[in-house]
Design an enzyme around this catalytic site. Structure first.
Site, PDB file in Angstrom:
ATOM      1  N   TYR A   1     -17.406  16.407 -14.728  1.00 16.01           N
ATOM      2  CA  TYR A   1     -17.932  15.042 -14.691  1.00 16.01           C
ATOM      3  C   TYR A   1     -18.956  14.932 -13.549  1.00 16.01           C
ATOM      4  O   TYR A   1     -18.713  15.446 -12.449  1.00 16.01           O
ATOM      5  CB  TYR A   1     -16.758  14.061 -14.495  1.00 16.01           C
ATOM      6  CG  TYR A   1     -17.214  12.674 -14.159  1.00 16.01           C
ATOM      7  CD1 TYR A   1     -18.145  12.011 -14.973  1.00 16.01           C
ATOM      8  CD2 TYR A   1     -16.746  12.005 -13.032  1.00 16.01           C
ATOM      9  CE1 TYR A   1     -18.581  10.735 -14.659  1.00 16.01           C
ATOM     10  CE2 TYR A   1     -17.170  10.727 -12.723  1.00 16.01           C
ATOM     11  CZ  TYR A   1     -18.103  10.102 -13.532  1.00 16.01           C
ATOM     12  OH  TYR A   1     -18.531   8.839 -13.209  1.00 16.01           O
TER      13      TYR A   1
ATOM     14  N   ASP B   1      -8.279  18.963 -13.972  1.00 18.06           N
ATOM     15  CA  ASP B   1      -8.617  17.605 -14.396  1.00 18.06           C
ATOM     16  C   ASP B   1      -8.470  17.594 -15.912  1.00 18.06           C
ATOM     17  O   ASP B   1      -9.295  18.140 -16.641  1.00 18.06           O
ATOM     18  CB  ASP B   1     -10.044  17.260 -13.955  1.00 18.06           C
ATOM     19  CG  ASP B   1     -10.460  15.850 -14.375  1.00 18.06           C
ATOM     20  OD1 ASP B   1      -9.821  15.290 -15.292  1.00 18.06           O
ATOM     21  OD2 ASP B   1     -11.426  15.327 -13.801  1.00 18.06           O
TER      22      ASP B   1
ATOM     23  N   ARG C   1       0.856  -1.195   0.000  1.00 18.33           N
ATOM     24  CA  ARG C   1       0.000   0.000   0.000  1.00 18.33           C
ATOM     25  C   ARG C   1       0.886   1.237   0.000  1.00 18.33           C
ATOM     26  O   ARG C   1       0.605   2.228  -0.675  1.00 18.33           O
ATOM     27  CB  ARG C   1      -0.940   0.009   1.218  1.00 18.33           C
ATOM     28  CG  ARG C   1      -1.612   1.364   1.438  1.00 18.33           C
ATOM     29  CD  ARG C   1      -2.806   1.358   2.371  1.00 18.33           C
ATOM     30  NE  ARG C   1      -2.674   0.488   3.513  1.00 18.33           N
ATOM     31  CZ  ARG C   1      -1.935   0.734   4.590  1.00 18.33           C
ATOM     32  NH1 ARG C   1      -1.228   1.848   4.698  1.00 18.33           N
ATOM     33  NH2 ARG C   1      -1.878  -0.142   5.577  1.00 18.33           N
TER      34      ARG C   1
ATOM     35  N   LYS D   1      -9.349   6.396 -18.670  1.00 18.89           N
ATOM     36  CA  LYS D   1      -9.753   6.884 -19.996  1.00 18.89           C
ATOM     37  C   LYS D   1      -8.601   6.735 -21.005  1.00 18.89           C
ATOM     38  O   LYS D   1      -8.214   5.629 -21.303  1.00 18.89           O
ATOM     39  CB  LYS D   1     -10.254   8.327 -19.852  1.00 18.89           C
ATOM     40  CG  LYS D   1     -11.311   8.496 -18.736  1.00 18.89           C
ATOM     41  CD  LYS D   1     -12.512   7.650 -19.005  1.00 18.89           C
ATOM     42  CE  LYS D   1     -13.611   7.631 -17.960  1.00 18.89           C
ATOM     43  NZ  LYS D   1     -13.370   7.883 -16.591  1.00 18.89           N
TER      44      LYS D   1
HETATM   45  O1  P1T Z   1     -14.243   6.872 -13.219  1.00 19.10           O
HETATM   46  P1  P1T Z   1     -13.029   7.366 -12.500  1.00 19.10           P
HETATM   47  O2  P1T Z   1     -11.759   6.714 -12.915  1.00 19.10           O
HETATM   48  O3  P1T Z   1     -13.205   7.392 -11.019  1.00 19.10           O
HETATM   49  O4  P1T Z   1     -12.813   8.884 -12.954  1.00 19.10           O
HETATM   50  C1  P1T Z   1     -13.721   9.907 -12.664  1.00 19.10           C
HETATM   51  C2  P1T Z   1     -13.617  10.988 -13.688  1.00 19.10           C
HETATM   52  C3  P1T Z   1     -12.863  12.110 -13.395  1.00 19.10           C
HETATM   53  N1  P1T Z   1     -12.732  13.121 -14.278  1.00 19.10           N
HETATM   54  C4  P1T Z   1     -13.309  13.072 -15.487  1.00 19.10           C
HETATM   55  C5  P1T Z   1     -13.144  14.222 -16.436  1.00 19.10           C
HETATM   56  C6  P1T Z   1     -14.068  11.958 -15.856  1.00 19.10           C
HETATM   57  O5  P1T Z   1     -14.628  11.946 -17.079  1.00 19.10           O
HETATM   58  C7  P1T Z   1     -14.237  10.892 -14.936  1.00 19.10           C
HETATM   59  C8  P1T Z   1     -15.060   9.688 -15.254  1.00 19.10           C
HETATM   60  N2  P1T Z   1     -15.947   9.883 -16.316  1.00 19.10           N
HETATM   61  C9  P1T Z   1     -16.804   8.944 -16.833  1.00 19.10           C
HETATM   62  C10 P1T Z   1     -16.932   7.714 -16.341  1.00 19.10           C
HETATM   63  C11 P1T Z   1     -17.604   9.404 -17.980  1.00 19.10           C
HETATM   64  O6  P1T Z   1     -18.201   8.575 -18.690  1.00 19.10           O
HETATM   65  O7  P1T Z   1     -17.671  10.622 -18.188  1.00 19.10           O
END
Ligand code: P1T
Length: 385
Positions: A104, A176, A52, A201
């Protein structure tokens, strides 16, 4: 490099943190699954003690991501939201955060429904208006949270201008940058203090790993983040780190192809009689186009959003798509389509969604690496039905 030149982006994507295994010469670094590491004597470690806290595969991933983003430090997490949560835990009760209103849906929900309970306060603003960010800052504002391009409306925020104002107010700026990836945008070079990615992504790129990362060149922020990464424990598994390293090797190739196709599709959609409006920063009539041309590196991303007349029509189009999968997420090799109002941003209260401009007729496309003619054919048959 032998001539002293810093290797280019694509070279670093293949090699940074990914030197062959010193023990065997394997060109693909091994996955270190061990949860614990034997100490030679109490407190005498070979650099690792407990997984961890730190892990060799994770360390390789963090080195590669830091190199690509031009950051001194990278701290990896189990998801984008785990990264966001841990970063926000550096704040104190009573601190104020100004954030881009078009974020998001899960980020909005985390701020509004979770972190607010711990006495943090939040103000949503249209951050494409630098003055609005400035006006929302108070003497308790510690963090300005930007997304650019934004999810799902692909608005473009002037990162440098906002950072300058925020710094005058003593606030830290986090971007972000998930939608751009470090191929297209490097916010630290523009004046931001911290960059966050949902590595789920573009960085992973194959819809097979959920992850997040925070990057910074500020030693103080990095030290506190590293402490919280271990203390809070929202860390990625070694296997997920390895999958991400594998994805990163083709990042540049994938993103360039996705941008080319997205640009072609945005132009095609603009001419379609059933499409009322297309949101894509690469279109020269997009309000953020000039800024994006300056701030991003030669391309505008692989996400395109467009509006049709109603939620019912959007539902029908989404149901009829055959190559595009009707699914949340973005940034991977396969093309995806979704309804932000009904899916990814359903957790944002309807009133807030309307204020921002996310209507029921909005469709978001994540363009993959398939043949662009096939993708256009798919959209054509779905829209004409
Ligand atoms: O899903 P996660 O890895 O926890 O990430 C969150 C997140 C953070 N910032 C942005 C700009 C994002 O698009 C996302 C996650 N977004 C999707 C799952 C979506 O379909 O838009």
């Amino acid at each position: 490099m032998a001539d002293g030149r810093t290797p280019g982006f694509a070279t670093r994507a293949v090699h940074a943190g990914q030197e062959p295994d010193p023990e065997t010469g394997a060109v693909v670094p091994p996955i270190h699954l061990a949860t614990t590491f034997r100490q030679d004597a109490v407190g005498e470690t070979r650099g690792y003690e407990y997984s961890r806290t730190d892990n060799p595969t994770r360390r390789r991933l963090e080195a590669c991501l830091a190199s690509l983003e031009g950051a001194q430090h990278c701290v990896a997490f189990a998801s984008g939201l785990a990264a966001t949560t841990t970063l926000l835990l550096l704040l104190e009760p009573g601190d104020h955060v100004v954030f881009t209103d078009d974020v998001y849906g899960g980020t909005f929900r985390l701020f509004d429904a979770v972190l607010r309970r711990f006495s943090l306060t939040f103000t949503a603003v249209d951050a494409t208006d630098t003055g609005a960010v400035d006006a929302a800052c108070t003497d308790r504002t510690r963090l300005v949270w930007l997304e650019s391009p934004t999810n799902p409306l692909l608005r473009v925020v002037d990162i440098g201008a906002v950072a300058e104002r925020a710094h005058e107010r003593g606030a830290t700026v986090c971007v972000d940058s998930t939608f751009a990836s470090p191929v297209l945008q490097r916010p630290l070079e523009l004046g931001a203090d911290v960059v966050l990615h949902s590595t789920t992504k573009y960085l992973g790129g194959h819809s097979d790993v959920v992850g997040g990362a925070v990057l910074t060149s500020d030693d103080g922020i990095a030290e506190r983040l590293r402490f919280h990464q271990n203390a809070v424990g929202a860390v990625p598994s070694p296997f997920d780190c390895w999958l991400l390293l594998r994805g990163l090797r083709t990042l540049e190739l994938r993103v360039r192809r996705q941008c080319d196709s997205a640009s072609t599709i945005a132009r095609w959609l603009r001419e379609h009689p059933r499409v009322q409006r297309v949101h894509y920063p690469g279109l020269d009539d997009h309000p953020g186009h000039t800024l994006a041309a300056r701030q991003m590196h030669g391309a505008y991303g692989g996400v395109v959003s467009f509006e049709v007349e109603s939620g019912d029509l959007a539902r029908n189009v989404l149901r009829r798509l055959r190559i595009f999968a009707l699914a949340e997420s973005l940034g991977a090799v396969e093309s995806l389509a979704e309804s932000p109002a009904m899916m990814t941003h359903a957790s944002v209260p309807e009133e807030q969604r309307r204020k921002v401009g996310v209507g029921d007729g909005l469709i978001r496309l994540s363009i993959g690496v398939e043949d662009v003619d096939d993708l256009i054919g798919d959209l054509d048959q779905a829209l004409d039905a």
